[in-house]
Scaffold this motif. Structure first.
Motif, short mmCIF file in Angstrom:
data_model
loop_
_atom_site.label_atom_id
_atom_site.label_comp_id
_atom_site.label_asym_id
_atom_site.label_seq_id
_atom_site.Cartn_x
_atom_site.Cartn_y
_atom_site.Cartn_z
N SER A 14 -4.60 15.97 49.44
CA SER A 14 -4.14 16.51 50.73
C SER A 14 -2.64 16.36 50.92
O SER A 14 -1.96 17.31 51.31
N TYR A 67 -2.02 7.86 50.11
CA TYR A 67 -0.56 8.11 50.04
C TYR A 67 0.01 7.63 48.72
O TYR A 67 1.15 7.15 48.67
N ASP A 114 -8.18 2.58 49.89
CA ASP A 114 -7.80 3.95 50.25
C ASP A 114 -6.34 4.15 49.85
O ASP A 114 -5.44 3.58 50.45
C1 LIG Z 1 -5.18 6.62 55.01
C2 LIG Z 1 -5.86 7.94 54.97
N1 LIG Z 1 -6.99 8.06 54.26
C3 LIG Z 1 -7.64 9.23 54.18
C4 LIG Z 1 -7.18 10.34 54.83
C5 LIG Z 1 -7.97 11.60 54.73
O1 LIG Z 1 -7.51 12.35 53.69
P1 LIG Z 1 -8.35 13.57 53.10
O2 LIG Z 1 -7.65 14.79 53.54
O3 LIG Z 1 -8.30 13.34 51.62
O4 LIG Z 1 -9.74 13.46 53.64
C6 LIG Z 1 -6.01 10.28 55.58
C7 LIG Z 1 -5.54 11.47 56.30
O5 LIG Z 1 -4.63 11.46 57.06
C8 LIG Z 1 -5.35 9.05 55.66
O6 LIG Z 1 -4.24 8.91 56.38
#
Ligand SMILES: Cc1ncc(COP(=O)(O)O)c(C=O)c1O
Length: 399
Positions: free
Chosen positions: A238, A208, A205
């Motif tokens: 996002s 960031y 993931d």
């Molecule tokens: C580590 C992490 N992964 C995924 C997400 C979700 O992001 P998205 O808006 O792309 O669903 C977040 C959201 O805060 C996050 O902190």
């Protein structure tokens, strides 16, 4: 009628909801709460992205169902992003899928590749979907540490040696939410070796990807030769472009995992609204100075927050990346626990933070502080916190 739903039963009460409810009640009473509890960006997307959304939404033929796996132009834009940012070659047809935010992508992939009873390795503390996506799909979680040190590798080896059934998937998230920890490419090289050797899928993931500070760009696992044999990676618009509400993210990498995710999604959704996908193309293909500006904004906020909270008597390590600080409770108040401490900050300092225990038991002893208010509000938060700490007998030199 049976109301004992199998999946619902597996979901514990949402710990952070308690603090959220208190925050909502305080606001309803008219109190000015400085909200550092959420990960919701407070800045809008760049104007050219909004303009593209409006332009395409004005077209009469833009309102039908879109493509579940994403329009070709957007998949191509994502492949181009990986090429310029990481030097990674992706086939937009077979190695890229657009998701309704990375959260949906993670949850859909979990449901695509998990059988009830599977064992999944996920970090603790972690962003909730890293565990609950799989718990909803019927899996059991074996926690591994979040901190990428030697203990981490020992935990991975032990998990493979002692877990029955053998783990099938490992989730990694660097920069980490909530701890803001990062890794270098050498970490991913070792991880890809480990995963290939043990035949374990790696879900990375990288939400960031662009929020890094001190000049150290965060790497992608796919930069490692051979990573595509075992890994899929999620990114998101996002945080990079302030588009959290738009729900656009991506999964890229291993063709088998991409195919499984694409297949499940094709049964569930019709893809994001086409104008949103067109605007997402504009974000990825357009001028990127907005990304640098966003990074600098969080960087400045980080420095202001660390400095001001430090002066208030609370020493917090500066996060190298992400939009959060992972703050150990002031030693004198550690016994209180993160939930009670968060409640006290809300009640007595009008500052909302997220209790670490909400991200897993190993998050106890910490709170997560979001850099989601402006510098002036962060300084105000520090003044309020200082007064609270003093009332608890903690002064600036003894915290
Ligand atoms: C580590 C992490 N992964 C995924 C997400 C979700 O992001 P998205 O808006 O792309 O669903 C977040 C959201 O805060 C996050 O902190």
């Amino acid at each position: 009628m049976d109301t004992d739903f199998y999946r619902i039963k597996r979901l514990p009460p949402y710990v952070i909801a308690e603090v959220n409810a208190m925050r909502a009640a305080a606001r309803a009473e008219g109190r000015d709460i400085i909200d550092l509890g959420m990960g919701n960006p407070d800045q809008p997307p760049p104007q050219h992205v909004i303009d593209k959304l409006c332009e395409v939404a004005a077209k009469p033929d833009a309102h039908g169902y879109s493509q579940s796996k994403g329009i070709p132009g957007l998949r191509k834009a994502q492949a181009n992003y990986y090429a310029r940012r990481f030097g990674v070659d992706l086939d937009p047809e077979r190695e890229v899928v657009v998701t309704l935010g990375s959260k949906e992508g993670l949850a859909s992939l979990a449901s695509a590749i998990t059988a009830p009873g599977d064992t999944i390795l996920a970090p603790n503390p972690s962003y909730p979907i890293h565990t609950f996506g799989f718990i909803i799909a019927g899996a059991s979680i074996r926690s591994v540490p979040t901190t990428p040190d030697e203990n981490y590798w020992r935990a991975l080896d032990n998990a493979v040696a002692f877990t029955v059934p053998r783990p099938t998937v490992l989730v990694v998230n660097f920069p980490s939410n909530p701890t803001a920890e990062t890794v270098d490419l050498a970490f991913y090289e070792r991880l890809v070796d480990w995963a290939r050797f043990h035949k374990i899928w790696v879900l990375s993931d990288l939400a960031y990807s662009e929020l890094y500070y001190d000049g150290k760009p965060t790497p992608s696992i796919l930069q490692v030769p051979g990573a595509k044999e075992v890994a899929i990676e999620f990114t998101s618009l996002s945080k990079t472009y302030g588009m959290a509400g738009w729900r656009i993210g991506f999964a890229v990498g291993n063709t088998t995992l991409i195919a499984a995710l694409t297949r499940v999604k094709s049964y569930i959704d019709y893809g994001a609204f086409t104008p949103i996908q067109a605007a997402a193309c504009a974000a990825l293909n357009g001028p990127q100075d907005c990304v640098e500006q966003t990074r600098q904004m969080y960087h400045r906020r980080r420095d202001v927050m660390i400095d001001a909270f430090g002066r208030a008597g609370w020493d917090i390590p500066a996060p190298p990346a992400s939009m959060f600080a992972w703050a150990p409770l002031p030693p004198a108040l550690k016994e209180m626990g993160s939930m009670e401490f968060a409640k006290q900050l809300l009640t007595h300092a009008q500052v909302a933070v997220a209790p670490g225990v909400g991200y897993g038991e190993d998050g106890e002893g910490y709170v997560r502080i979001g850099l989601v208010e402006n510098e002036q509000r962060l300084r105000q938060a520090a003044r309020n916190v200082k007064r609270y700490l003093q009332s608890m007998g903690v002064n600036a030199s003894a915290a």
